[in-house]
Design an enzyme around this catalytic site. Structure first.
Site, PDB file in Angstrom:
ATOM      1  N   ARG A  99     -10.993  12.165  26.100  1.00 14.27           N
ATOM      2  CA  ARG A  99     -10.859  12.748  27.421  1.00 14.27           C
ATOM      3  C   ARG A  99     -11.601  14.073  27.570  1.00 14.27           C
ATOM      4  O   ARG A  99     -12.297  14.293  28.562  1.00 14.27           O
ATOM      5  CB  ARG A  99      -9.365  12.962  27.747  1.00 14.27           C
ATOM      6  CG  ARG A  99      -8.564  11.672  27.843  1.00 14.27           C
ATOM      7  CD  ARG A  99      -9.159  10.696  28.833  1.00 14.27           C
ATOM      8  NE  ARG A  99      -9.364  11.270  30.149  1.00 14.27           N
ATOM      9  CZ  ARG A  99     -10.192  10.770  31.058  1.00 14.27           C
ATOM     10  NH1 ARG A  99     -10.922   9.704  30.797  1.00 14.27           N
ATOM     11  NH2 ARG A  99     -10.313  11.352  32.244  1.00 14.27           N
ATOM     12  N   GLN A 106     -15.099   2.668  35.356  1.00 11.12           N
ATOM     13  CA  GLN A 106     -15.167   1.336  34.764  1.00 11.12           C
ATOM     14  C   GLN A 106     -14.970   0.245  35.809  1.00 11.12           C
ATOM     15  O   GLN A 106     -14.265   0.435  36.814  1.00 11.12           O
ATOM     16  CB  GLN A 106     -14.095   1.190  33.673  1.00 11.12           C
ATOM     17  CG  GLN A 106     -14.174  -0.121  32.898  1.00 11.12           C
ATOM     18  CD  GLN A 106     -13.260  -0.128  31.691  1.00 11.12           C
ATOM     19  OE1 GLN A 106     -12.523   0.823  31.443  1.00 11.12           O
ATOM     20  NE2 GLN A 106     -13.310  -1.192  30.908  1.00 11.12           N
ATOM     21  N   GLN A 109     -10.735  -4.620  37.276  1.00 17.69           N
ATOM     22  CA  GLN A 109     -10.266  -6.002  37.334  1.00 17.69           C
ATOM     23  C   GLN A 109      -9.306  -6.218  38.496  1.00 17.69           C
ATOM     24  O   GLN A 109      -8.944  -7.355  38.797  1.00 17.69           O
ATOM     25  CB  GLN A 109      -9.587  -6.385  36.017  1.00 17.69           C
ATOM     26  CG  GLN A 109     -10.542  -6.512  34.856  1.00 17.69           C
ATOM     27  CD  GLN A 109      -9.838  -6.950  33.586  1.00 17.69           C
ATOM     28  OE1 GLN A 109      -8.711  -6.555  33.303  1.00 17.69           O
ATOM     29  NE2 GLN A 109     -10.506  -7.768  32.793  1.00 17.69           N
ATOM     30  N   ARG A 199     -15.868   8.474  15.376  1.00 19.11           N
ATOM     31  CA  ARG A 199     -16.020   7.047  15.672  1.00 19.11           C
ATOM     32  C   ARG A 199     -17.256   6.406  15.038  1.00 19.11           C
ATOM     33  O   ARG A 199     -17.328   5.190  14.916  1.00 19.11           O
ATOM     34  CB  ARG A 199     -16.110   6.845  17.181  1.00 19.11           C
ATOM     35  CG  ARG A 199     -14.886   7.287  17.961  1.00 19.11           C
ATOM     36  CD  ARG A 199     -13.719   6.353  17.751  1.00 19.11           C
ATOM     37  NE  ARG A 199     -12.630   6.659  18.689  1.00 19.11           N
ATOM     38  CZ  ARG A 199     -11.528   5.927  18.789  1.00 19.11           C
ATOM     39  NH1 ARG A 199     -11.373   4.849  18.040  1.00 19.11           N
ATOM     40  NH2 ARG A 199     -10.583   6.276  19.641  1.00 19.11           N
TER      41      ARG A 199
END
Length: 250
Positions: A99, A106, A109, A199
């Site tokens: 964040r 994004q 859906q 990551r």
């Protein structure tokens, strides 16, 4: 494979020269891209280290010293905007946990019909006998369930915008984490460095490492001094990982 599109890059205008002229100062900068010069300029403003007070360091040396000293706040002044596609919902569930210094937009859906949404087969699944077939059955079953739920709920008399949103919200609950998605990401250089650090070398998450490499490649091209303490390595299966060198040399 994930795809990365660079939508915006750092820029550095000539307004700095107007400011320096008003202050009767001179900045002798050596090397550096727009992003790197902006970082150096922001760092020098903290001490007004121009002219006689300016060290003879090249841009890459100046930024390297900032990183060694842990003075990375000035890296927050430069940012990139990326579009990622061909990534899974599973991946983005992890990505959006970042964040500080990140912004996300994004594919929804709730508003987008996912009846024909693709699912991405996890890398290495085809190395396990029968696993791909099981995966494909699960994909087909979830897609068919989505379509059936959508069809049943769509037959309701209320077809308002919010009603359709509620219908798709209910239907999406059966979709897999492997469903393909798209996401726009804006992040500053300090946040990107943290992302690469935590990551970029996760052995068990190939998708995350591939995205980390794509972002790393952009910064290596645009502003190599900002990621000079990271290197790319290859695992035994040929997949990449981005590793941080714990101490930059002077």
């Amino acid at each position: 494979m994930p795809k990365l599109f660079v939508l915006a890059r750092p820029s550095f205008t000539d307004e700095f020269a107007t400011f320096l002229a008003e202050e009767n100062e001179v900045w002798r900068f050596a090397g550096g891209s727009a992003a790197e010069r902006l970082v150096e300029f922001a760092g020098r403003i903290c001490y007004m280290s121009f002219g006689r007070r300016q060290s003879p360091k090249r841009n890459s040396e100046y930024i390297g010293n900032l990183i060694r000293q842990g003075h990375e706040s000035v890296l927050e002044h430069v940012s990139w905007t990326f579009l990622l596609s061909d990534v899974t919902r599973s991946f983005t569930h992890q990505l959006v946990r970042h964040r500080a210094g990140f912004s996300f937009s994004q594919l929804s859906q709730q508003y987008h019909d996912e009846s024909d949404a693709r699912s991405i087969v996890p890398e290495g699944l085809d190395d396990i006998p029968g696993a791909t077939e099981v995966f494909e059955r699960a994909v087909n079953a979830s897609r068919e369930a989505y379509r059936q739920i959508l069809a049943k709920l769509a037959s309701e008399p209320d077809q308002s915008k919010e009603s359709l949103r509620a219908i798709r919200s209910a239907a999406r609950s059966v979709l897999l984490n492997a469903t393909e998605t798209k996401i726009v990401i804006t992040a500053n250089a300090r946040a990107i460095r943290h992302f690469l650090d935590v990551r970029g070398a996760i052995d068990g998450d190939v998708e995350m490492r591939r995205v980390a490499k794509l972002i790393y490649d952009v910064l290596i091209e645009d502003a190599p001094a900002l990621v000079a303490d990271f290197v790319e390595e290859k695992l035994s299966d040929g997949t990449p990982r981005i590793v941080k060198i714990r101490q930059l040399t002077s």
